[in-house]
Design an enzyme around this catalytic site. Sequence first.
Site, PDB file in Angstrom:
ATOM      1  N   ASP A 178      60.224  14.714  52.401  1.00 56.99           N
ATOM      2  CA  ASP A 178      60.344  13.252  52.450  1.00 56.99           C
ATOM      3  C   ASP A 178      61.790  12.764  52.464  1.00 56.99           C
ATOM      4  O   ASP A 178      62.104  11.694  51.938  1.00 56.99           O
ATOM      5  CB  ASP A 178      59.589  12.600  51.270  1.00 56.99           C
ATOM      6  CG  ASP A 178      58.128  12.990  51.260  1.00 56.99           C
ATOM      7  OD1 ASP A 178      57.569  13.207  52.349  1.00 56.99           O
ATOM      8  OD2 ASP A 178      57.546  13.073  50.161  1.00 56.99           O
ATOM      9  N   GLY A 193      54.178  13.994  56.295  1.00 56.78           N
ATOM     10  CA  GLY A 193      54.047  12.575  56.645  1.00 56.78           C
ATOM     11  C   GLY A 193      55.427  12.095  57.027  1.00 56.78           C
ATOM     12  O   GLY A 193      56.286  11.959  56.176  1.00 56.78           O
ATOM     13  N   HIS A 194      55.655  11.910  58.321  1.00 55.93           N
ATOM     14  CA  HIS A 194      56.984  11.536  58.812  1.00 55.93           C
ATOM     15  C   HIS A 194      56.954  10.088  59.289  1.00 55.93           C
ATOM     16  O   HIS A 194      56.231   9.751  60.222  1.00 55.93           O
ATOM     17  CB  HIS A 194      57.415  12.470  59.952  1.00 55.93           C
ATOM     18  CG  HIS A 194      57.605  13.888  59.495  1.00 55.93           C
ATOM     19  ND1 HIS A 194      57.999  14.901  60.321  1.00 55.93           N
ATOM     20  CD2 HIS A 194      57.477  14.457  58.264  1.00 55.93           C
ATOM     21  CE1 HIS A 194      58.091  16.024  59.624  1.00 55.93           C
ATOM     22  NE2 HIS A 194      57.770  15.778  58.388  1.00 55.93           N
ATOM     23  N   LYS A 197      63.127  12.772  57.514  1.00 54.93           N
ATOM     24  CA  LYS A 197      63.244  13.570  58.746  1.00 54.93           C
ATOM     25  C   LYS A 197      62.717  12.794  59.956  1.00 54.93           C
ATOM     26  O   LYS A 197      63.340  12.791  61.021  1.00 54.93           O
ATOM     27  CB  LYS A 197      62.455  14.895  58.598  1.00 54.93           C
ATOM     28  CG  LYS A 197      62.984  15.788  57.486  1.00 54.93           C
ATOM     29  CD  LYS A 197      62.100  17.006  57.271  1.00 54.93           C
ATOM     30  CE  LYS A 197      60.745  16.709  56.720  1.00 54.93           C
ATOM     31  NZ  LYS A 197      60.714  16.220  55.335  1.00 54.93           N
ATOM     32  N   GLN A 255      58.209  19.334  55.453  1.00 57.21           N
ATOM     33  CA  GLN A 255      58.500  19.651  54.062  1.00 57.21           C
ATOM     34  C   GLN A 255      60.024  19.794  53.864  1.00 57.21           C
ATOM     35  O   GLN A 255      60.772  19.109  54.522  1.00 57.21           O
ATOM     36  CB  GLN A 255      57.738  20.908  53.598  1.00 57.21           C
ATOM     37  CG  GLN A 255      56.235  20.699  53.474  1.00 57.21           C
ATOM     38  CD  GLN A 255      55.510  20.787  54.793  1.00 57.21           C
ATOM     39  OE1 GLN A 255      55.627  21.773  55.492  1.00 57.21           O
ATOM     40  NE2 GLN A 255      54.747  19.775  55.131  1.00 57.21           N
TER      41      GLN A 255
HETATM   42  P1  GDP Z   1      59.972  12.626  56.007  1.00 58.02           P
HETATM   43  O1  GDP Z   1      58.722  13.260  55.535  1.00 58.02           O
HETATM   44  O2  GDP Z   1      61.176  13.450  55.714  1.00 58.02           O
HETATM   45  O3  GDP Z   1      59.916  12.194  57.443  1.00 58.02           O
HETATM   46  O4  GDP Z   1      60.150  11.295  55.135  1.00 58.02           O
HETATM   47  P2  GDP Z   1      59.000  10.222  54.791  1.00 58.02           P
HETATM   48  O5  GDP Z   1      58.734   9.425  55.993  1.00 58.02           O
HETATM   49  O6  GDP Z   1      57.847  10.892  54.126  1.00 58.02           O
HETATM   50  O7  GDP Z   1      59.704   9.395  53.648  1.00 58.02           O
HETATM   51  C1  GDP Z   1      60.891   8.734  53.862  1.00 58.02           C
HETATM   52  C2  GDP Z   1      60.651   7.229  53.564  1.00 58.02           C
HETATM   53  O8  GDP Z   1      61.892   6.574  53.459  1.00 58.02           O
HETATM   54  C3  GDP Z   1      59.922   6.524  54.670  1.00 58.02           C
HETATM   55  O9  GDP Z   1      59.164   5.477  54.114  1.00 58.02           O
HETATM   56  C4  GDP Z   1      61.044   5.968  55.555  1.00 58.02           C
HETATM   57  O10 GDP Z   1      60.657   4.814  56.275  1.00 58.02           O
HETATM   58  C5  GDP Z   1      62.065   5.627  54.507  1.00 58.02           C
HETATM   59  N1  GDP Z   1      63.476   5.766  54.906  1.00 58.02           N
HETATM   60  C6  GDP Z   1      64.040   6.670  55.749  1.00 58.02           C
HETATM   61  N2  GDP Z   1      65.382   6.529  55.767  1.00 58.02           N
HETATM   62  C7  GDP Z   1      65.657   5.521  54.901  1.00 58.02           C
HETATM   63  C8  GDP Z   1      66.871   4.911  54.459  1.00 58.02           C
HETATM   64  O11 GDP Z   1      67.982   5.269  54.828  1.00 58.02           O
HETATM   65  N3  GDP Z   1      66.759   3.886  53.553  1.00 58.02           N
HETATM   66  C9  GDP Z   1      65.562   3.464  53.083  1.00 58.02           C
HETATM   67  N4  GDP Z   1      65.547   2.466  52.193  1.00 58.02           N
HETATM   68  N5  GDP Z   1      64.405   4.011  53.475  1.00 58.02           N
HETATM   69  C10 GDP Z   1      64.448   5.039  54.358  1.00 58.02           C
HETATM   70  P1  IMO Z   2      57.066  16.062  54.640  1.00 55.13           P
HETATM   71  O1  IMO Z   2      57.093  16.819  55.946  1.00 55.13           O
HETATM   72  C1  IMO Z   2      56.680  16.177  50.306  1.00 55.13           C
HETATM   73  C2  IMO Z   2      54.137  19.331  48.623  1.00 55.13           C
HETATM   74  C3  IMO Z   2      52.853  18.932  47.943  1.00 55.13           C
HETATM   75  C4  IMO Z   2      52.725  20.048  46.917  1.00 55.13           C
HETATM   76  C5  IMO Z   2      53.250  21.259  47.688  1.00 55.13           C
HETATM   77  C6  IMO Z   2      52.180  22.108  48.347  1.00 55.13           C
HETATM   78  O2  IMO Z   2      56.485  14.706  54.740  1.00 55.13           O
HETATM   79  O3  IMO Z   2      58.400  16.100  53.977  1.00 55.13           O
HETATM   80  P2  IMO Z   2      50.551  21.802  50.430  1.00 55.13           P
HETATM   81  O4  IMO Z   2      49.604  20.711  50.782  1.00 55.13           O
HETATM   82  O5  IMO Z   2      51.603  22.037  51.451  1.00 55.13           O
HETATM   83  O6  IMO Z   2      49.867  23.071  50.031  1.00 55.13           O
HETATM   84  O7  IMO Z   2      51.294  21.277  49.085  1.00 55.13           O
HETATM   85  O8  IMO Z   2      54.113  20.739  48.701  1.00 55.13           O
HETATM   86  N1  IMO Z   2      54.292  18.833  50.008  1.00 55.13           N
HETATM   87  C7  IMO Z   2      55.134  17.856  50.371  1.00 55.13           C
HETATM   88  N2  IMO Z   2      55.936  17.074  49.623  1.00 55.13           N
HETATM   89  N3  IMO Z   2      56.697  16.071  51.653  1.00 55.13           N
HETATM   90  C8  IMO Z   2      55.918  16.877  52.404  1.00 55.13           C
HETATM   91  O9  IMO Z   2      56.003  16.902  53.757  1.00 55.13           O
HETATM   92  C9  IMO Z   2      55.055  17.792  51.774  1.00 55.13           C
HETATM   93  N4  IMO Z   2      54.156  18.695  52.217  1.00 55.13           N
HETATM   94  C10 IMO Z   2      53.711  19.331  51.127  1.00 55.13           C
HETATM   95  O10 IMO Z   2      52.965  17.664  47.333  1.00 55.13           O
HETATM   96  O11 IMO Z   2      53.599  19.817  45.848  1.00 55.13           O
HETATM   97 MG    MG Z   3      57.068  12.807  54.298  1.00 53.30          MG
END
Ligand code: GDP
Ligand code: IMO
Ligand code: MG
Length: 431
Positions: free
Chosen positions: A20, A47-48, A23, A229
Site C-alpha cells: 500500500d 489493491g492498487h 504503487k 504487496q
Molecule cells: P498500492 O497498493 O501500493 O497501490 O497502494 P494503495 O492504493 O493500496 O494505497 C495507497 C493509498 O494512498 C490510496 O488510497 C492512494 O489513492 C493514496 N495515495 C497515493 N499516493 C498518495 C499521496 O502522495 N498522498 C496521499 N494523501 N494519498 C496518496
Molecule cells: P498491495 O499490492 C497490504 C497482507 C495481508 C496479510 C498478509 C498475507 O495493495 O500493496 P495474503 O492474502 O497475501 O495471504 O495476506 O499480507 N497483504 C497486503 N497488505 N497491501 C497488499 O497488497 C497486501 N496483500 C497482502 O494483509 O497481512
Molecule cells: Mg494496496
Amino acid sequence: MLIKKTRMKIDVLLGLQWGDEGKGKIVDVLSTRYDVIARFQGGPNAGHSLEFNNIKHVLHTIPSGVFRENTLNLIGNGVVIDPAAFTEEIEALEKLGIDLSMRLLISKKTHLILPTHRILDAASEKAKGKTKIGSTLRGIGPAYMDKTGRNGLRIGDLISGNFEKKYNELKAKHERMLKNLDFEYDISEYEKKWLEGIEVIRKFQLVDGEYMINKWLREGKKILAEGAQGTLLDIEYGTYPYVTSSHTVTAGVCIGLGVAPAKIGNVFGIFKAYITRVGSGPFPTELFDANGEKLQKEGHEYGATTGRPRRCGWLDLPALKYAVMINGVTHLVMTKADVLNNFVSFSAAVKYSVEGGKASDEMPFDMNSNIKPVYRQFDGWGTMNIDTTADKLPQQFADYVKFIENYTGAKIAIVSVGPKRIETIFLDENK
Ligand code: GDP
Ligand code: IMO
Ligand code: MG
C-alpha cells in the site's frame, strides 16, 4: 532523463514496506513512458488505487496501465488469478468504456485460484486462531501452495481439453482436506461466478508470456514490471511467517515474467514518508498514540481490498535500507509526504535496540523479539501540496530527503504529495 537508456531492459516498480505504498498511483504516473505494464506476482490480495479526473479506481489483478489507451498489459506467470474476481474487475472497467480485449494478455503459466482455495485460506486462518496471518482471504496462500506442491491448475489448462476433469480432481482433493479442518462452507454461488469467469478469461489473449516479453524487449518496447504487496511481505525476505506467499522483490520479476537477471533496468522503490501495515505481524515503529491516529486519519489508511484499518507508525529506516539492498533500488519514490504536513515534528527509526544487546541498523532474524526502535526527530515543514515545485521544497523536507538518501544510499527521484496523478513532484530527473 529519468529513464536512462536501458534498451532491451525491463524497469521495475515495487513496494519497499508492507504494501500500500502507492504503487498504483506511481505506475499510472509513469505509464505514459512505457509501452507495456506487466504484473509479476500476487493476485487479488492487491489493491492498487489510481486517481484522475476526480475518480478513484482500484485494481486488484489487472495491471495499472489499463487506463492508458496505448499501453499493453500483461498478467505474468508469477501471478495467481481468480476468474470470478478478475471478471468483476473487467466488468467495472467495461462500464467505464474500457475494452481490454486487445490490450490485456495473460500468460498461460499463470496459476488459478480455485473457489476451494479461498475456503482453505479461511479455514487455515481460523485454525491458527490468535496467530492468524490476517490474510486477505483471497485464497493466495493455498493457491501458491498448490503451485509449489505441483498440484496447481494453470490458465493454459483452460485450453487443453480436459480442464473440467482437472478442476474436479483438485476440488475433490481440497474437499478431503476441508473435511479434516472442521470448517463449514458453501461454494455453490461463488463457483458459479468462477465458472462464468473462466469463459471471460478464454476471450482474452492467452500467451506464452516469457516469449512475449522477450520479444517485446528485442523490439525495443519499454516495459515496466509492477509489483504487488511489498518487500517486508516477501515470502523469503519479509517478516516471516507474517508475509504473503509470493516473491515481491526484484528477483521475483525474473521468475514471474521469464526475463534474465541481466535484463533488469531501473528499479523504482516506493515507500511512504511513514509506514503502515494491514494484518498481523511485527511492527517495531507502530504508534498507539495521537500521532498514530493522525497518520491514519490524514492518510485515510484503510485497506483498498479489505477495507480494514491500516496500522500506522513512523518510517523504519533500517527496514527501508534492507529493502533497497534486496531490490537493488536505483530510484526511490516517496509517497504520502503530504500526510506529514502540519506535524510540528515527527520521527523515523534509525536503529533497533534489543534488551541487553547492541543497537543495530540491520533487520534481525526475528522481528518479534523485543525490539525497540531508536528514533531521530525531524522538524515538520508546514505544508506541501500540488503547488510545491522541486526548486521550492521546504528546507525541513529537503533535510528529511537528504537524511534518507544518506542513510539508504539511494536517491529520491519522485515525491508524491496527494493521490492524484498531478500531485507528483519530480526531483532531480538525472538522479
Ligand atoms: P498500492 O497498493 O501500493 O497501490 O497502494 P494503495 O492504493 O493500496 O494505497 C495507497 C493509498 O494512498 C490510496 O488510497 C492512494 O489513492 C493514496 N495515495 C497515493 N499516493 C498518495 C499521496 O502522495 N498522498 C496521499 N494523501 N494519498 C496518496
Ligand atoms: P498491495 O499490492 C497490504 C497482507 C495481508 C496479510 C498478509 C498475507 O495493495 O500493496 P495474503 O492474502 O497475501 O495471504 O495476506 O499480507 N497483504 C497486503 N497488505 N497491501 C497488499 O497488497 C497486501 N496483500 C497482502 O494483509 O497481512
Ligand atoms: Mg494496496
